[in-house]
Design a protein around this motif. Structure first.
Motif, PDB file in Angstrom:
ATOM      1  N   GLU A 150       0.849  -1.125   0.029  1.00 10.66           N
ATOM      2  CA  GLU A 150      -0.051  -0.107  -0.174  1.00 10.66           C
ATOM      3  C   GLU A 150       0.802   1.228   0.133  1.00 10.66           C
ATOM      4  O   GLU A 150       0.571   2.251  -0.860  1.00 10.66           O
ATOM      5  N   ASP A 151       1.917   1.114   0.730  1.00 14.68           N
ATOM      6  CA  ASP A 151       3.000   2.291   0.867  1.00 14.68           C
ATOM      7  C   ASP A 151       3.481   2.688  -0.474  1.00 14.68           C
ATOM      8  O   ASP A 151       3.492   3.831  -0.938  1.00 14.68           O
ATOM      9  N   GLU A 152       4.013   1.531  -1.202  1.00 10.78           N
ATOM     10  CA  GLU A 152       4.324   1.951  -2.481  1.00 10.78           C
ATOM     11  C   GLU A 152       3.242   2.290  -3.498  1.00 10.78           C
ATOM     12  O   GLU A 152       3.751   3.120  -4.416  1.00 10.78           O
ATOM     13  N   MET A 153       2.229   1.793  -3.434  1.00  6.77           N
ATOM     14  CA  MET A 153       1.112   2.246  -4.466  1.00  6.77           C
ATOM     15  C   MET A 153       0.755   3.795  -4.150  1.00  6.77           C
ATOM     16  O   MET A 153       0.697   4.824  -5.201  1.00  6.77           O
ATOM     17  N   ARG A 154       0.857   4.309  -2.784  1.00 10.52           N
ATOM     18  CA  ARG A 154       0.639   5.522  -2.457  1.00 10.52           C
ATOM     19  C   ARG A 154       1.868   6.511  -2.928  1.00 10.52           C
ATOM     20  O   ARG A 154       1.530   7.383  -3.622  1.00 10.52           O
ATOM     21  N   ARG A 155       3.047   5.905  -2.974  1.00  8.67           N
ATOM     22  CA  ARG A 155       4.249   6.679  -3.429  1.00  8.67           C
ATOM     23  C   ARG A 155       4.211   6.721  -4.784  1.00  8.67           C
ATOM     24  O   ARG A 155       4.606   7.907  -5.425  1.00  8.67           O
ATOM     25  N   ILE A 156       3.750   5.807  -5.792  1.00  8.13           N
ATOM     26  CA  ILE A 156       3.721   6.104  -6.861  1.00  8.13           C
ATOM     27  C   ILE A 156       2.995   7.269  -7.306  1.00  8.13           C
ATOM     28  O   ILE A 156       3.446   8.283  -7.939  1.00  8.13           O
ATOM     29  N   VAL A 157       2.015   7.305  -6.681  1.00  6.97           N
ATOM     30  CA  VAL A 157       0.852   8.348  -6.840  1.00  6.97           C
ATOM     31  C   VAL A 157       1.327   9.933  -6.495  1.00  6.97           C
ATOM     32  O   VAL A 157       1.463  10.956  -7.173  1.00  6.97           O
ATOM     33  N   GLU A 158       1.970   9.611  -5.420  1.00  7.58           N
ATOM     34  CA  GLU A 158       2.056  11.068  -4.715  1.00  7.58           C
ATOM     35  C   GLU A 158       3.484  11.494  -5.258  1.00  7.58           C
ATOM     36  O   GLU A 158       3.552  12.731  -5.555  1.00  7.58           O
ATOM     37  N   GLN A 159       4.463  10.641  -5.727  1.00  3.82           N
ATOM     38  CA  GLN A 159       5.646  11.252  -6.262  1.00  3.82           C
ATOM     39  C   GLN A 159       5.732  11.159  -7.908  1.00  3.82           C
ATOM     40  O   GLN A 159       6.964  11.295  -8.268  1.00  3.82           O
ATOM     41  N   ARG A 160       4.454  10.958  -8.366  1.00  7.94           N
ATOM     42  CA  ARG A 160       4.363  10.829  -9.657  1.00  7.94           C
ATOM     43  C   ARG A 160       5.560   9.910 -10.408  1.00  7.94           C
ATOM     44  O   ARG A 160       6.156  10.392 -11.285  1.00  7.94           O
ATOM     45  N   LEU A 161       5.494   8.514 -10.024  1.00  7.76           N
ATOM     46  CA  LEU A 161       6.740   7.640 -10.634  1.00  7.76           C
ATOM     47  C   LEU A 161       6.224   7.015 -11.604  1.00  7.76           C
ATOM     48  O   LEU A 161       5.511   5.886 -11.683  1.00  7.76           O
ATOM     49  N   SER A 162       6.100   7.907 -12.803  1.00 11.46           N
ATOM     50  CA  SER A 162       5.336   7.508 -13.849  1.00 11.46           C
ATOM     51  C   SER A 162       6.329   7.654 -15.178  1.00 11.46           C
ATOM     52  O   SER A 162       6.956   8.754 -14.949  1.00 11.46           O
ATOM     53  N   PRO A 163       6.487   6.701 -16.165  1.00 15.04           N
ATOM     54  CA  PRO A 163       5.592   5.613 -16.388  1.00 15.04           C
ATOM     55  C   PRO A 163       6.294   4.247 -15.491  1.00 15.04           C
ATOM     56  O   PRO A 163       7.082   4.342 -14.677  1.00 15.04           O
ATOM     57  N   GLN A 164       5.384   3.468 -15.231  1.00 20.54           N
ATOM     58  CA  GLN A 164       5.572   2.249 -14.426  1.00 20.54           C
ATOM     59  C   GLN A 164       5.585   1.134 -15.812  1.00 20.54           C
ATOM     60  O   GLN A 164       4.745   1.042 -16.645  1.00 20.54           O
ATOM     61  N   TYR A 165       6.530   0.107 -15.587  1.00 21.63           N
ATOM     62  CA  TYR A 165       6.692  -1.060 -16.656  1.00 21.63           C
ATOM     63  C   TYR A 165       6.204  -2.312 -16.059  1.00 21.63           C
ATOM     64  O   TYR A 165       6.623  -2.449 -14.943  1.00 21.63           O
ATOM     65  N   VAL A 166       5.157  -2.909 -16.647  1.00 23.42           N
ATOM     66  CA  VAL A 166       4.381  -3.863 -15.728  1.00 23.42           C
ATOM     67  C   VAL A 166       4.383  -5.125 -16.615  1.00 23.42           C
ATOM     68  O   VAL A 166       4.131  -5.227 -17.839  1.00 23.42           O
TER      69      VAL A 166
END
Ligand code: SF4
Length: 454
Positions: A150-166
């Protein structure tokens, strides 16, 4: 995600010795910088910025961005705790270099994981099963998102860690779970994905294509399911399963040229449909599939803005284009005679025929005397034929095929920060044994090398 693309090198240590300490360690301080003024030194750790915890250099970057008044909590190398208050001009650099991110490990048991294809004595770093959203953002490494917190999910959104490669592999849940070696409940990332897409995070998907598991109708479904999320999911890269001689899992079937031709025909139809509907091919096949099939590499237009080139999707097209530009530049500069450039270029067996065509053109136009030699991968064996996984041993075994005054190898045969190969051999030792300088270069450096000989 350790398939071919996971073969990067970081300053990593085996997980057992990997004690996570608080904060982020400073590795270097530029003289006369803000950091030096604050008397920060290599070995100090920044624990908090303006009261917020710092876990790594991404946090430091995020928490200092746009801030002109800062309070840093620092644990000095000596063990003292400091609180440093500072003002800085907007955008002023700290002059600090930090320790690398230690990758989080995955909890999957993918049946095709490259770690299962390593020789037992391979370097420990080749066994790192990284699954880290930070490395996905920074370097384009793939994650399966199965163990994301959950912490990582929030971090991606808050810090705009975009793009993500899935790494999706399949949208059919049972097939995905089978490939990842986990139960379908954990394999189901649909709600996490929806949440990221809803927050405006861009996603690039990947499929490692395994014959008889996630090919044919499973692949068609996967592509269309993902394309339904376009443009939030921007592209899907489809790369073939790669097996070394150490992969003996009976569930896996080797990729053959025939299989590659069938996949190209299947995906070609889908690309046409998607192009009409979305204005992009969306689903892009890895170069290896075209090379193995003996089919032509698609045009520049096919790849759009090359969304997953680092995954070997469009790399050959891009190389060909760059080579064309190099030839035109030499022509413009009136370099008509480069006949003092006499050497041997080694590359992986897969790319060697393509490279030979280009080098032969160069030789006929500019008089270079270069020979392209395909190098078999004896270290990993199997169907591993890409340049990045060749080793020093492979080069030594090919010593009878060395001609001319120098040897050229692709830069990706070396560790990113050291002149050392995957099997631990040093470049200088290989040079000494071959009795000639060995240059590990990219295309620009090859051009410089050829010009320096004339
Ligand atoms: S087990 Fe799967 S997710 Fe984990 S490193 Fe290997 S291939 Fe990647």
């Amino acid at each position: 995600m350790a398939q071919y693309d996971g073969m990067y090198e970081f300053a990593v240590t085996p997980a057992v010795t990997n004690i996570r300490r608080r904060g982020v360690e400073i590795r270097e301080v530029t003289p006369d910088s803000l950091g030096a003024e604050m008397e920060l030194e290599s070995g100090d750790r920044i624990i908090k910025v303006n009261g917020r915890v710092v876990r790594d250099y991404l946090d430091f970057r995020f928490q200092t961005a746009g801030e002109t008044e800062l309070v840093l909590e620092v644990r000095k190398k000596s063990g003292e705790d400091w609180e440093v208050e500072l003002e800085r001009a907007e955008g002023e650099d700290f002059g600090l270099a930090f320790e690398q991110i230690v990758p989080r490990q995955c909890a999957n048991e993918c049946i095709f994981c490259f770690c299962n294809g390593n020789p037992a004595d391979a370097r420990p770093s080749l066994f790192i099963k990284d699954e880290d959203i930070r490395l996905s953002f920074l370097y384009g490494n793939y994650t399966t998102m199965t163990s994301i917190t959950e912490d990582e999910m929030r971090r991606i959104v808050e810090q705009r860690l975009s793009p993500q490669y899935v790494s999706m592999h399949a949208t059919d849940l049972d097939v995905r779970a089978y490939l990842l070696g986990i139960d379908p409940q954990r394999a189901d990332i649909s709600s996490k994905l929806r949440r990221l897409l809803g927050a405006g995070i861009e996603v690039h998907a990947q499929v490692v294509l395994c014959p008889e598991i996630n090919d044919k109708e499973v692949l068609t479904k996967t592509i269309f399911d993902l394309a339904a999320e376009y443009p939030r999911i921007t592209s899907v890269a489809i790369v073939p399963l790669g097996l070394t001689r150490y992969n003996t899992d009976a569930r896996l079937t080797r990729v053959t040229p025939e299989f590659c031709r069938e996949v190209i025909d299947q995906v070609d139809q889908i690309q046409k449909q998607l192009h009409t509907k979305l204005g992009t091919n969306f689903a892009l096949l890895g170069d290896e599939i075209y090379l193995r099939a003996g089919r032509r590499i698609p045009s520049t237009r096919h790849y759009g803005d090359y969304p997953q080139i680092e995954d070997g999707v469009g790399m050959v097209r891009s190389f060909n284009n760059e080579f064309g530009r190099l030839m035109r530049r030499l022509e413009r500069d009136g370099r008509t005679n480069l006949n003092n450039a006499r050497g041997t270029i080694f590359t992986g067996t897969l790319f060697a025929p393509e490279l030979k065509k280009l080098i032969d053109q160069l030789s006929s136009q500019f008089g270079t005397q270069l020979i392209v030699e395909p190098l078999e991968n004896s270290y990993f064996g199997g169907d591993v034929s890409v340049a990045g996984l060749l080793t020093g041993q492979d080069l030594l075994q090919a010593r009878d095929r060395v001609n001319g005054e120098f040897v050229v190898i692709p830069k990706q045969m070396l560790k990113s920060d050291e002149a050392i190969m995957l099997d631990g051999m040093k470049l200088e030792d290989v040079s000494r044994t071959l009795g000639r300088p060995v240059h590990a270069v990219d295309l620009k450096e090859l051009a410089k090398l050829l010009l320096s000989k004339n």
